[in-house]
Every structure is written in structure tokens, then in C-alpha cells.
Enzyme design. Sequence first.
Site, PDB file in Angstrom:
ATOM      1  CB  CYS A   1      -0.989  -0.036   1.158  1.00  0.00           C
ATOM      2  SG  CYS A   1      -2.469   0.961   0.853  1.00  0.00           S
TER       3      CYS A   1
ATOM      4  CG  HIS B   1      -4.267  -3.901   2.638  1.00  0.00           C
ATOM      5  ND1 HIS B   1      -3.487  -3.507   3.695  1.00  0.00           N
ATOM      6  CD2 HIS B   1      -4.656  -2.766   2.009  1.00  0.00           C
ATOM      7  CE1 HIS B   1      -3.408  -2.179   3.711  1.00  0.00           C
ATOM      8  NE2 HIS B   1      -4.110  -1.709   2.699  1.00  0.00           N
TER       9      HIS B   1
ATOM     10  CD  GLU C   1      -2.830  -6.553   5.255  1.00  0.00           C
ATOM     11  OE1 GLU C   1      -3.526  -5.532   5.418  1.00  0.00           O
ATOM     12  OE2 GLU C   1      -2.078  -6.723   4.260  1.00  0.00           O
TER      13      GLU C   1
END
Length: 374
Positions: free
Chosen positions: A267, A351, A353
Site C-alpha cells: 500500500c 492488502h 494480509e
Amino acid sequence: MSTHSKAWLALENGVVMEGLAAGAAGERAGDLVFNTAMTGYQEILTDPSYFGQVVVMTYPLIGNYGIAHEDDESEKAWAEAFVVKEMSSIPSSRRSDIDLPGWLKQKGVVAIAGVDTRRLTKIVREEGSLRCVVSTVDSDPASLVAKAKQAPATDGRDLTPEVSCAKPYAWTDPYQGSYPALSGQAQGRRIRIAAYDFGAKRNIMRSLVHMGFDVTVVPTRTKADEVLALDPEAIFLSNGPGDPSAVKPAIDAISNLIDKKPIFGICLGHQILSIVFGAKTRKMPFGHHGANHPVRDRITGRVEITSQNHSFEVDRSTLPKDVEETHTNLNDGTVEGMRHTKLKVMSVQYHPEAAPGPVDSAHLFARFRELVLR
């Protein structure tokens, strides 16, 4: 209806909406963004990347499973304000510790319910990023619109010092038992990694631990020589809020680390890396915020459904020849990932995660581990 139960939202373009106060009393302003995730409101609100922004949820019913404290992505709720169509005050989940309105009050988040979030979303899609104000204390339309026009936008602002840690620390927690870790735990030796905290989410650090990294988190303005003094084998650059081109201390530090250690950016970290390589970033009309964005991995050809939260993008036309685009957004064709053809450097705009979102891209942490060990 008593006056204190009302709330108002005003946009800089003159639109004013009246609704119900659904969180803390007060007044907050910022960039208005809409999030298309159907669930995950708690992770969204505790994601430091939302600092400086007012979040509108496009899904009409929010709060129905309450709040489970273990799902926090940081200690605080960072969104400036929260806007929903319908707020559920009765959580229906065995994991719930508190209802959403009660939690919003605890965290000091001003919230408004009962407004037309579909209309708000269409306005932002058609007119681009707009500043707004949400208030439980001011009902005067002219006053509210004036405040919205005066609200600071995220353009040109380095917001990372507001959300970063104060000093270095070790992160050792793996995934929680409730998290669906679809990628197997890393086998073999552990790797020392220094993780820049520009507003890092907890699940990023958990993902690194899961994939065999020993993580030392460092503040946003940590200099290159201070990082190298930790003797890391790799460096990670986290997500975070604000304008990447304004994060000058980090850009300077990474410029001095780029050819010394393998680096993985997510990001804001991805955007900072692109600037270090000589590319340019720019603010998007309304950004990507949601848990349902399709991205093509150009290395494998696979399409992954991804979790996203960013208002700035890398300008593809400015990428240098030795940087290869690895991921592309299938909704609008924007750059979603890159790698250097000579250095051990890779990054993604979205993202992997997740939290909230699908775990399609969790394998990228394993890809980075392989890059480091190569």
C-alpha cells in the site's frame, strides 16, 4: 426525536443530510471515502490508513455481529467519522464483546446513521474525492458546508507520524486461532526483518511472523543507518494514511536502503518504493476501498479477489524500465504491484494480509520469503 439524538453530514459541494447520532458526540471532518466491504467494519475503523478520512459503508446494514476485541487492527479507531444506512445495536454473534454503537462511543468516533449511503456513494463516484463534516452539535446547513470546505484534504500531507509507533519494538504474535490461515506456516530458519510502521495493521505483522520472519517494528522517521544497525536481513514497508509524495523522511531513508536489503512494500509502502525508483503518484478520483477488488497476478496469470484501501495510485507511465508491473486491477486497470528486475524488491498496492477480506493473496508473504532466501 430529541435534538441530541440527531446528527448531520455536509459535503463541500453543498449537500447536507440529516440522520441519527450513532456513536460519540462531537464533530469531525475529512475526505469522504466509500468502502464496499459487506463485513469487517471493525478492522476498517481500526486501520490507521483511514486517518483523515470519513468512511461511508455501502452495505446497508452495519453492526449486526457487534465488536470482538481480538479483531482490532490497532489500539485506536482512526477513521474521522463513520456513516451508515442502518446501524444494528443488537449484535448476533457468540464472539461479540460489545455492540457497535457502544464501541464507537468508547473510541470517540462520531457516527451518523439513517442517511442515503447509496446517494453519497454516487456523488463521490461522479464528483471525485470530496471533503465533508459529520456533526452532532451543529445543525446549520450553511455553517456545516463552510466547515466542510475548510476541512484539510489528505493531499500533500504526511500523516504517518500521527499513526506510527513512538519507538522500535519486537512483534512476536502469530495469527489468532480464529483467523483462517490458508497458507502453511514457514519451515526452516527464521529471517530478521525491520518493518517500517507508517500505520501498520496488526495482521501484516502476524503474517510476517507466520511466514518465518522475526519482526522489529520501527517508527516512520527511522533513518537508514538506524535500520541497518539492527542488522536485518530484509525490510518491510507498511500501509499508512496520507499522500505518499509527502512522506519525505521515509523516501530519503528507503533511497539509502534500496540496494542494500531485500524490501517488500504494501500500500503506502508500495507507493513510497515507486517514488524512490523515480515514478510518480497521484490522487485517484475516489480510490479503492473494499474487500472485493479483482486483481490479475501477471506472474502466474491468476485472478485474486483482494482487500484494498488507498486513495493514491502509481502512474504507470512514469515507471522506469527496470521496474516491472506484476499486478493489475481488473476494475480500472491501475497498477497493483511491481518488482525490480535487478534488485530484490517487490510491492503490492492492495492488502495480502486481508483483515477484512479474502485471503487469496496471503501467498505473497511466502513469495517474499523465497526472494530473501534466493
